[in-house]
Design an enzyme around this catalytic site. Structure first.
Site, PDB file in Angstrom:
ATOM      1  N   ARG A  60       0.789  -1.245   0.000  1.00 10.70           N
ATOM      2  CA  ARG A  60       0.000   0.000   0.000  1.00 10.70           C
ATOM      3  C   ARG A  60       0.816   1.289   0.000  1.00 10.70           C
ATOM      4  O   ARG A  60       0.227   2.369  -0.090  1.00 10.70           O
ATOM      5  CB  ARG A  60      -1.002   0.045   1.160  1.00 10.70           C
ATOM      6  CG  ARG A  60      -2.132  -0.940   1.046  1.00 10.70           C
ATOM      7  CD  ARG A  60      -3.304  -0.527   1.893  1.00 10.70           C
ATOM      8  NE  ARG A  60      -3.008  -0.506   3.312  1.00 10.70           N
ATOM      9  CZ  ARG A  60      -3.830  -0.041   4.240  1.00 10.70           C
ATOM     10  NH1 ARG A  60      -5.003   0.466   3.890  1.00 10.70           N
ATOM     11  NH2 ARG A  60      -3.493  -0.092   5.525  1.00 10.70           N
ATOM     12  N   ASP A  61       2.122   1.244   0.109  1.00  9.23           N
ATOM     13  CA  ASP A  61       2.884   2.494   0.049  1.00  9.23           C
ATOM     14  C   ASP A  61       4.208   2.294  -0.684  1.00  9.23           C
ATOM     15  O   ASP A  61       5.264   2.711  -0.218  1.00  9.23           O
ATOM     16  CB  ASP A  61       3.126   3.058   1.449  1.00  9.23           C
ATOM     17  CG  ASP A  61       3.507   4.545   1.418  1.00  9.23           C
ATOM     18  OD1 ASP A  61       3.382   5.170   0.337  1.00  9.23           O
ATOM     19  OD2 ASP A  61       3.934   5.071   2.451  1.00  9.23           O
ATOM     20  N   VAL A  62       4.133   1.645  -1.858  1.00  8.23           N
ATOM     21  CA  VAL A  62       5.309   1.536  -2.712  1.00  8.23           C
ATOM     22  C   VAL A  62       5.556   2.916  -3.317  1.00  8.23           C
ATOM     23  O   VAL A  62       4.720   3.446  -4.052  1.00  8.23           O
ATOM     24  CB  VAL A  62       5.099   0.495  -3.826  1.00  8.23           C
ATOM     25  CG1 VAL A  62       6.313   0.443  -4.746  1.00  8.23           C
ATOM     26  CG2 VAL A  62       4.816  -0.872  -3.224  1.00  8.23           C
TER      27      VAL A  62
END
Length: 219
Positions: A60-62
């Site tokens: 969810r936070d690449v």
């Protein structure tokens, strides 16, 4: 990047784990980067995501700030604090230029949400620009209505196959994106002519979650 923790155990009746101490810098200041070098770093991130996804989790936070470029030339994915099970998430998290449309729409998330973010990272690495340069989630809706330029239109010399792969990752429709990080790993290897090594075996291994053994005494 094959393991999150290097070792774990119990010392003086207290559990512990140890982690890598990474030197280097994140990817924010490295763009634009030569396209073959970009493919090598993106392949490392795809390798890490394949393992995450095999556990039915979404990062969810690449983003460029969450990938560290190490002195040996590798990329390591960081910050697993936003991990969630695949399915409907109850809050939107992440860095706006990398957030997938299905996140904002409250739709079920799977591996392809992270692949959208990886496409946004690829675009930034190749061009030095964000495909969707939003500062807030609200700004994304207008930006998604515009056509994204091919990376080669900004940085000539990028091959057509890489253009097509990046644009497919940035598709607003998850079904139009590559099906898995393992597939992406193999395609990046081919496009950039990277050393295959055990790419095929690794890709197959990421499709399943290994079974733990000899852990019956752990409660």
């Amino acid at each position: 990047y094959t393991t999150l923790f290097r070792s774990d155990g119990v010392a003086e009746q207290r559990p512990y784990y140890t982690m890598d101490l990474l030197s280097g810098e994140d990817l924010r200041g490295m763009a634009p980067l030569e396209w073959r070098a970009s493919c090598a770093l993106l392949r490392d991130v795809a390798s890490a995501l394949a393992i995450v996804h095999s556990r039915r989790l979404v990062h969810r936070d690449v983003s460029s700030r969450n990938v560290r470029h190490t002195p040996d030339g590798r990329a390591k994915l960081l910050d697993f604090g936003a991990l969630c099970p695949m399915g409907v998430a109850h809050e939107v998290v992440g860095t706006p230029p990398f957030v997938s449309p299905e996140q904002l729409a409250g739709e079920p998330l799977d591996a392809r949400s992270d692949l959208f973010a990886l496409g946004a990272l690829a675009y930034q690495l190749l061009t030095g620009r964000h495909a969707f340069p939003a500062r807030s989630f609200a700004e994304l809706y207008g930006m998604w209505s515009r056509r994204v330029e091919a990376p080669s239109a900004i940085k000539p010399g990028i091959p057509e196959a890489l253009d097509a792969l990046v644009l497919s990752l940035l598709s607003l429709n998850p079904l139009a994106r590559p099906g898995s990080a393992a597939e992406l790993f193999v395609r990046l290897t081919g496009i950039a002519g990277l050393t295959p090594g055990d790419a095929r075996e690794s890709a197959q291994a990421y499709l399943v979650t290994p079974t733990l053994v000899a852990r019956d005494d752990v409660v």
